[in-house]
Design an enzyme around this catalytic site. Structure first.
Site, PDB file in Angstrom:
ATOM      1  CB  SER A  39      -0.929  -0.007   1.214  1.00 29.75           C
ATOM      2  OG  SER A  39      -0.194   0.059   2.418  1.00 29.75           O
ATOM      3  CG  HIS A 152      -0.647  -5.521   4.577  1.00 26.13           C
ATOM      4  ND1 HIS A 152      -0.119  -4.774   5.597  1.00 26.13           N
ATOM      5  CD2 HIS A 152      -0.187  -4.964   3.436  1.00 26.13           C
ATOM      6  CE1 HIS A 152       0.627  -3.806   5.094  1.00 26.13           C
ATOM      7  NE2 HIS A 152       0.594  -3.894   3.788  1.00 26.13           N
ATOM      8  CD  GLU A 161       0.136  -1.811   9.176  1.00 22.56           C
ATOM      9  OE1 GLU A 161       0.720  -1.351  10.178  1.00 22.56           O
ATOM     10  OE2 GLU A 161       0.551  -1.661   8.027  1.00 22.56           O
ATOM     11  CD  GLU A 202       2.757  -5.176   7.728  1.00 24.90           C
ATOM     12  OE1 GLU A 202       2.216  -4.756   8.771  1.00 24.90           O
ATOM     13  OE2 GLU A 202       3.283  -4.424   6.893  1.00 24.90           O
ATOM     14  CG  ASP A 239      -1.310   2.036   8.773  1.00 27.27           C
ATOM     15  OD1 ASP A 239      -2.139   2.859   8.305  1.00 27.27           O
ATOM     16  OD2 ASP A 239      -0.292   1.669   8.150  1.00 27.27           O
ATOM     17  CD  GLU A 283       1.289   3.992   9.766  1.00 22.62           C
ATOM     18  OE1 GLU A 283       1.725   3.418  10.787  1.00 22.62           O
ATOM     19  OE2 GLU A 283       1.571   3.619   8.612  1.00 22.62           O
ATOM     20  CG  ASP A 310       2.899   5.056   5.641  1.00 23.50           C
ATOM     21  OD1 ASP A 310       3.876   5.356   4.941  1.00 23.50           O
ATOM     22  OD2 ASP A 310       2.403   3.907   5.629  1.00 23.50           O
ATOM     23  CE  LYS A 335       5.705   2.000   5.511  1.00 27.55           C
ATOM     24  NZ  LYS A 335       4.467   2.252   4.712  1.00 27.55           N
ATOM     25  CG  HIS A 363       7.406  -3.943   8.997  1.00 24.69           C
ATOM     26  ND1 HIS A 363       6.829  -5.179   9.124  1.00 24.69           N
ATOM     27  CD2 HIS A 363       6.406  -3.057   9.286  1.00 24.69           C
ATOM     28  CE1 HIS A 363       5.570  -5.048   9.469  1.00 24.69           C
ATOM     29  NE2 HIS A 363       5.286  -3.777   9.578  1.00 24.69           N
ATOM     30  CE  LYS A 386       3.726   0.664  10.135  1.00 23.20           C
ATOM     31  NZ  LYS A 386       2.387   0.775   9.529  1.00 23.20           N
TER      32      LYS A 386
END
Ligand code: PGA
Ligand code: ZN
Length: 425
Positions: A39, A152, A161, A202, A239, A283, A310, A335, A363, A386
């Site tokens: 994403s 994910h 998340e 994840e 997130d 997030e 993000d 990131k 990550h 994270k």
């Protein structure tokens, strides 16, 4: 002196190709590997992929590998670089584009990490010290992504998340034990309720649930069952990755109800959840192209919760500066591959921290055995990271590296705890 640089195509945790680079400095060799997102933000540095449908669905990275082995190799072999910045500036100059699209941020980041690691080995110091030398180091709170949705996983949860932050611990080691206790109690709970216990990209569970909210409720239950007090011992971080939900000016619950809501309704939605649950970090609560919404969200909730940008910032110092100027968010997701070199990543962190913003080290959903972010979070003092859930080696390898670092630092390390989350909390 840099005597050799060599790249190869290897695999990430989703079975897609990625770039690994080895750098040799005065006889010591070290490697770096690029991760890859699903994403992604629109303004991220560009991954160079071959686009040949005959290989890996076009995702091969042989061009990126060749760029290192031929062009970069010719240009840097035999040179002495004064430090990380000098090496990174050199390859940025060689690439010559604004977004690293010619050599590829995947190739450039792997080279940049390899250079940092080789420099550390040559000096005989740990990577975190090579990145930033400080008096005392802070061990981070691990924000563990125990339920995976969005891009994910293939379940019916829209939000990406659902994380637990075990902050009421004396050490990183103990916070990991607490997080794992909840992870395992969550598994049993899902199983008892007849839900699927397979995991997503994840490492968090990826069941089909009756609603997005059930994900939060079931995590709360798992925290209780594991013997912890939600809010006091362990809090929640989210997130939802809402850039993925943004569709024609509204937020669409694209995997569950197909309902479409306005920015104001989305903000109201988060306000409701913040009242109901012990959420300390949100997030990408709004999308990357909803700057006006972000301003409103920040002025309304910025003193109640850590609001992390993000997709909107993409670890890019010039975009972060615009966000700071406009009062957007109070924290920046970091990131490495969004910007593409180690020194630009450190610059992004410095800019954020100088302006009172938090940094949340992260990550990507496509990861490898490279553990650089573990050293990065310690080096920057960012205090929280994270890097997945309680399983999958490409995730727990970062936790394992942090366990080693904590042991090595001994008394020189302290555990971040709850105070690391946005300072006004
Ligand atoms: P990505 O997601 O690595 O798939 O982009 C991570 C995130 O949105 O934080
Ligand atoms: Zn995100």
């Amino acid at each position: 002196k840099l005597t050799k640089i060599h790249a190869r195509e290897i695999l990430d945790s989703r079975g897609n190709p990625t770039v690994e680079v080895e750098v040799t400095l005065n006889g010591t060799t070290a490697r770096g590997i690029s991760p890859s997102g699903a994403s992604t933000g629109e303004k991220e540095a560009v991954e160079l992929r071959d686009g040949d449908p005959e290989r890996y669905n076009g995702k091969g990275v042989e061009k990126a590998v060749k760029g290192i082995n031929v062009e970069v190799g010719k240009s840097v072999t035999g040179l002495s670089f004064e430090g990380q910045q000098a090496f990174d500036d050199h390859i940025i100059g060689l690439d010559g584009t604004e977004n690293k699209s010619r050599l590829g941020a995947n190739a450039m980041l792997a080279a940049s990490i390899a250079f940092a690691r080789a420099s550390a080995v040559a000096k005989g110091i740990p990577l975190y010290r090579q990145l930033v030398e400080r008096e005392g180091y802070v061990m981070p709170v691990p924000c563990m992504n125990v339920i995976n949705g969005g891009r994910h996983s293939d379940n019916n949860i829209d939000f990406q998340e659902f994380m637990i932050a075990p902050h009421n611990a004396p050490s990183f080691k103990e916070s990991i034990r607490m997080g794992e206790a909840v992870f395992h109690s969550l598994r049993s709970l899902l199983k008892a309720k007849g839900y699927y216990t397979g995991v997503g990209d994840e490492g968090g569970f990826a069941p089909n649930l009756s609603s997005n909210e059930e994900a939060v409720q079931i995590i709360m239950e798992a925290i209780h069952i594991a013997g912890f007090a939600p809010g006091k011992d362990i809090s929640l971080c989210l997130d939802p990755a809402t850039s993925e939900m943004w569709n024609n000016g509204k937020y669409e619950f694209y995997k569950s109800s197909k309902e479409r809501i306005t920015t104001d309704e989305m903000i109201g939605f988060w306000e409701g959840w913040l009242k109901e649950y012990p959420i300390i970090l949100l997030e990408d609560g709004l999308g990357e192209n909803d700057w006006e919404g972000w301003k409103k969200l920040t002025s309304l909730l910025g003193d109640k919760v850590e609001l992390v940008g993000d997709d909107i910032f993409c670890t890019n110092p010039s975009i972060i500066q615009q966000g700071i100027d406009q009062g957007i968010a109070n924290s920046v997701l970091i990131k490495l591959n969004q910007i593409g070199t180690v020194s630009e990543t450190l610059k992004a962190v410095e800019l954020a921290q100088k302006n009172g913003y938090n940094c949340f080290i992260s990550h990507r959903s496509g990861e490898t055995e490279d553990t650089t972010i573990a050293d990065l979070v310690v080096a920057t003092g960012a205090g929280h990271i994270k890097t997945g859930s309680g399983c999958r080696s490409e995730r727990v390898s970062k936790f394992n590296q942090l366990l080693r670092i904590e042991e090595e630092l001994g008394d020189r390390a302290s555990f971040a705890g709850i105070n690391t989350f946005y300072k006004k909390l």
